[in-house]
Design an enzyme around this catalytic site. Structure first.
Site, short mmCIF file in Angstrom:
data_model
loop_
_atom_site.label_atom_id
_atom_site.label_comp_id
_atom_site.label_asym_id
_atom_site.label_seq_id
_atom_site.Cartn_x
_atom_site.Cartn_y
_atom_site.Cartn_z
N GLY A 1 34.73 35.56 68.61
CA GLY A 1 34.69 36.65 67.62
C GLY A 1 33.90 37.57 67.90
O GLY A 1 33.54 38.13 69.18
N THR A 2 33.57 38.65 67.09
CA THR A 2 32.54 39.82 67.21
C THR A 2 31.43 39.25 67.79
O THR A 2 30.88 39.99 68.74
CB THR A 2 32.57 40.41 65.73
OG1 THR A 2 33.75 40.77 65.40
CG2 THR A 2 31.61 41.55 65.94
N CYS A 3 30.59 38.21 67.41
CA CYS A 3 29.29 38.03 67.60
C CYS A 3 29.20 37.90 69.17
O CYS A 3 28.55 38.46 69.82
CB CYS A 3 28.95 36.56 66.99
SG CYS A 3 27.51 36.05 67.69
N GLY B 1 24.30 56.37 60.67
CA GLY B 1 24.07 55.07 60.14
C GLY B 1 22.78 54.39 60.77
O GLY B 1 22.84 54.06 61.76
N GLU C 1 20.65 58.86 58.64
CA GLU C 1 20.91 58.06 57.45
C GLU C 1 21.08 58.57 56.44
O GLU C 1 20.28 59.62 55.87
CB GLU C 1 19.68 57.07 57.73
CG GLU C 1 19.50 56.27 56.51
CD GLU C 1 20.74 55.06 56.30
OE1 GLU C 1 21.22 54.52 57.27
OE2 GLU C 1 21.18 55.08 55.21
N VAL D 1 26.43 63.26 57.32
CA VAL D 1 27.36 63.85 58.22
C VAL D 1 28.49 64.49 57.36
O VAL D 1 29.41 63.70 56.74
CB VAL D 1 27.95 63.03 59.24
CG1 VAL D 1 28.91 63.73 60.01
CG2 VAL D 1 26.60 62.53 60.01
N ARG E 1 30.91 47.18 57.95
CA ARG E 1 31.81 46.71 58.72
C ARG E 1 32.64 46.42 57.32
O ARG E 1 32.13 46.17 56.13
CB ARG E 1 31.64 45.71 59.49
CG ARG E 1 30.96 45.89 61.02
CD ARG E 1 30.29 44.75 61.49
NE ARG E 1 31.67 44.10 62.08
CZ ARG E 1 32.35 44.24 63.17
NH1 ARG E 1 31.94 45.31 64.07
NH2 ARG E 1 33.53 43.54 63.58
N HIS F 1 -1.38 26.26 68.30
CA HIS F 1 -2.11 27.48 68.67
C HIS F 1 -2.36 27.42 70.12
O HIS F 1 -2.35 26.59 70.83
CB HIS F 1 -3.75 27.28 68.01
CG HIS F 1 -4.66 28.21 68.50
ND1 HIS F 1 -4.86 29.36 67.92
CD2 HIS F 1 -5.69 28.27 69.50
CE1 HIS F 1 -5.66 30.21 68.55
NE2 HIS F 1 -6.13 29.65 69.28
P1 NAD Z 1 24.64 48.21 57.58
O1 NAD Z 1 25.06 48.28 56.47
O2 NAD Z 1 23.37 47.42 58.29
O3 NAD Z 1 24.09 49.79 57.90
C1 NAD Z 1 24.90 50.85 57.79
C2 NAD Z 1 23.99 52.11 57.42
O4 NAD Z 1 24.96 53.33 57.34
C3 NAD Z 1 23.29 51.90 55.90
O5 NAD Z 1 21.85 51.99 55.96
C4 NAD Z 1 23.97 53.21 55.18
O6 NAD Z 1 23.06 53.73 54.28
C5 NAD Z 1 24.33 53.96 56.13
N1 NAD Z 1 25.40 54.99 55.85
C6 NAD Z 1 26.64 54.85 55.20
N2 NAD Z 1 27.49 55.75 55.33
C7 NAD Z 1 26.84 56.80 56.15
C8 NAD Z 1 27.01 58.25 56.18
N3 NAD Z 1 28.38 58.49 56.18
N4 NAD Z 1 26.17 58.78 56.74
C9 NAD Z 1 25.00 58.20 57.30
N5 NAD Z 1 24.46 57.01 57.03
C10 NAD Z 1 25.76 56.44 56.38
O7 NAD Z 1 25.78 48.18 58.89
P2 NAD Z 1 25.91 48.33 60.47
O8 NAD Z 1 24.50 48.49 61.03
O9 NAD Z 1 27.17 48.85 60.70
O10 NAD Z 1 26.20 46.37 60.82
C11 NAD Z 1 27.20 45.83 60.32
C12 NAD Z 1 27.08 44.48 59.68
O11 NAD Z 1 26.92 43.91 61.17
C13 NAD Z 1 25.88 44.14 58.80
O12 NAD Z 1 26.16 43.29 58.01
C14 NAD Z 1 24.71 43.81 59.81
O13 NAD Z 1 23.92 42.82 59.25
C15 NAD Z 1 25.56 42.95 60.88
N6 NAD Z 1 24.81 42.97 62.09
C16 NAD Z 1 23.57 42.12 62.27
C17 NAD Z 1 22.83 42.25 63.23
C18 NAD Z 1 21.71 41.18 63.66
O14 NAD Z 1 21.53 40.20 62.79
N7 NAD Z 1 20.75 41.44 64.26
C19 NAD Z 1 23.15 43.13 64.35
C20 NAD Z 1 24.27 43.85 64.30
C21 NAD Z 1 24.99 43.84 63.44
#
Ligand code: NAD
Length: 473
Positions: A38-40, A192, A215, A249, A286, A461
């Site tokens: 999958g994606t992961c 984002g 953001e 944007v 997503r 430790h």
């Molecule tokens: P996210 O929901 O984490 O962040 C999206 C961000 O975009 C938010 O902060 C939101 O406010 C902002 N945003 C939304 N519309 C916007 C706009 N038009 N202009 C500017 N900012 C805007 O989503 P993501 O970063 O795309 O990640 C998707 C999913 O994948 C999440 O559920 C995340 O937890 C998961 N993911 C997890 C990991 C990890 O566990 N390390 C890594 C990558 C992704």
């Protein structure tokens, strides 16, 4: 052949369910249209972590003076980093295939579609009569398959916001495009500042690419503890990453974005309301993949995702859903945990509520540098839920190991306690390598440990994990 379980989607939810059910002796069929994992595995967690590790090696080599090490003429080869990433992914996908290689598990490569009762009845394969044991019918590559249970694990895809100029724009990337690129962009605007946005900001910044993050909310990583996020924000801004919050944007024209923001206008003059970069990476969340499920009449959705209960049952009999498609918390470890709980429930209907998925005790990590790791409630969430909280916090520098290995960093470890019961409601950390010990805090949150119970745990430790012990005093 009639299967016990038909699983649609072979990501962390689907392959975990297939492995668990087939190893319990149940006949399982798993449909996956792309690669297993999958994606992961293919375009998410693993490829990003592989690239981030390469970037970190380069960054550390070029910032080692503070440890008394001088390295000259350090270079990197992005194509070689990408090649290594591909090999890591390939090996892990092969590992998944090996795990599913047993007499009870069949994997089919193709797009699977669930048939409606009338379509199923018409072909005479699947029965939906009240008297007979329920069956569902799935079509894939022109063949039909019958199963007693269905598990929907179809995942999610990058959301494309309705911004004029975004569609079919060759300058615009999503995270999958960015991971596939063999060359680094010369400059990048990331739309984002969530988890994906900040991890790519880290990757590009550490490899010397000028980065701007845009953001919409007043802060990046808006779902995390604000104090922890502020530490990252201060560090990244000081390091030269241009982070614009409360900024939207409005449109994209080629490789130029038009912005609207009160913050921007008060800080700069209005000419700065457009920005350009070679690439514009859009990472604004997503959305659940619901294709192929159309015929499941009456399947209940919630905010565009499949609605499930604590055992991942949908409102339809014998139909479960796990992973991103449930829209709960889009993390691979949530998906695999949901799958374990769901299969256990299918195999043993006597499971009790205590064995349901507890979404309040899910750890999460953001692979920035420094890392952020957290589990449980933030201060604000706890207050919203009516808790009177007590906060205990310490800089990470209270750990000797942290001091030895994180020159110039302060970090933070913050505990949210229920003031009355003295139980741990949440733990929020920033500082390397907090991703490696947040699981210990997850135990405390999941089990509702009190401060006194946590104090009985001995941490080795010198490790950075000792901060969890220190912060309790
Ligand atoms: P996210 O929901 O984490 O962040 C999206 C961000 O975009 C938010 O902060 C939101 O406010 C902002 N945003 C939304 N519309 C916007 C706009 N038009 N202009 C500017 N900012 C805007 O989503 P993501 O970063 O795309 O990640 C998707 C999913 O994948 C999440 O559920 C995340 O937890 C998961 N993911 C997890 C990991 C990890 O566990 N390390 C890594 C990558 C992704």
């Amino acid at each position: 052949m009639r299967y016990f379980l038909a699983i649609i989607g072979g990501g962390p939810a689907g392959y975990t369910a297939a492995e668990k059910a087939s190893k319990a002796g149940k006949d399982v069929i798993l449909f996956e249209q792309n690669a297993l994992g999958g994606t992961c595995l293919n375009v998410g967690c693993i490829p990003t972590k592989s690239l981030l590790y390469g970037a970190k090696q380069y960054y550390n080599a070029t910032h080692a003076q503070k440890y008394g090490v001088a390295a000259e003429n350090v270079t990197f080869d992005f194509a070689a980093m990408q090649k290594r990433k591909t090999i890591v992914v390939r090996k892990l996908v092969a590992g998944i295939k090996a795990r599913l290689n047993n007499d009870h598990c069949t994997v089919v490569n193709g797009f699977a579609k669930i048939l409606s009762p009338s379509e199923s009845e018409a072909n005479g394969l699947c029965s939906f009569s009240e008297q007979s044991e329920r069956s569902y019918c799935v079509e894939c590559n022109g063949l039909l398959y019958e199963a007693q249970y269905i598990m929907i694990c179809t995942g999610s895809t990058n959301f494309v916001p309705p911004i004029p100029g975004i569609k079919d724009n060759p300058a615009v990337w999503d995270s999958t495009d960015a991971l596939a690129a063999t060359e680094l962009p010369k400059s990048v605007i990331i739309v984002g500042g969530g988890v994906i946005g900040m991890e790519f900001a880290t990757l590009y910044h550490e490899l010397g690419v000028p980065v701007t993050v845009i953001e919409a909310m007043p802060s990046i990583l808006p779902n995390l503890d604000p104090e922890v996020v502020q530490i990252l924000l201060d560090k990244y801004r000081k390091a030269g990453i241009n982070i614009l919050t409360s900024t939207k944007v409005e449109s994209i024209d080629g490789n130029t974005v038009k912005l609207s923001t009160s913050e921007l206008l008060s800080t700069f003059n209005s000419q700065l309301s457009t920005l350009s970069a070679e690439r514009i990476l859009v990472s604004v969340g997503r959305r659940a993949n619901l294709q192929g499920l159309e015929a499941l009449n009456g399947l209940e959705l919630e905010r565009g995702a499949v609605k499930v209960d604590g055992f991942c049952r949908t409102n339809l009999p014998n139909v479960y859903a796990c992973g991103d498609v449930t829209g709960k918390i889009m993390l691979a470890h949530v998906a695999s945990h949901q799958a374990e709980v769901a299969v256990s429930k299918m195999l043993n209907d006597q499971m009790v509520n205590d064995q349901m998925v507890n979404y309040l005790a899910i750890p999460s990590v953001v692979y920035t540098n420094p890392e952020i790791a957290s589990v449980g409630l933030t201060e604000n969430q706890a207050a919203d839920m009516g808790f009177t909280t007590e906060i205990r916090k310490l800089p990470m520098t209270f750990s000797g190991r942290f001091m030895a290995e994180n020159e110039g960093e302060t970090g933070l470890c913050k505990l949210i306690l229920d003031a009355e019961k003295q139980t741990v409601l949440g733990v929020h950390c920033i500082g390397n390598p907090c991703s490696e010990f947040i699981a210990a805090a997850s135990f405390a949150v999941r089990k509702g440990y009190t401060v006194a119970e946590m104090q009985q745990v001995v941490f080795p430790h010198p490790t950075v994990s000792e901060i969890l012990h220190e912060v309790l005093h």
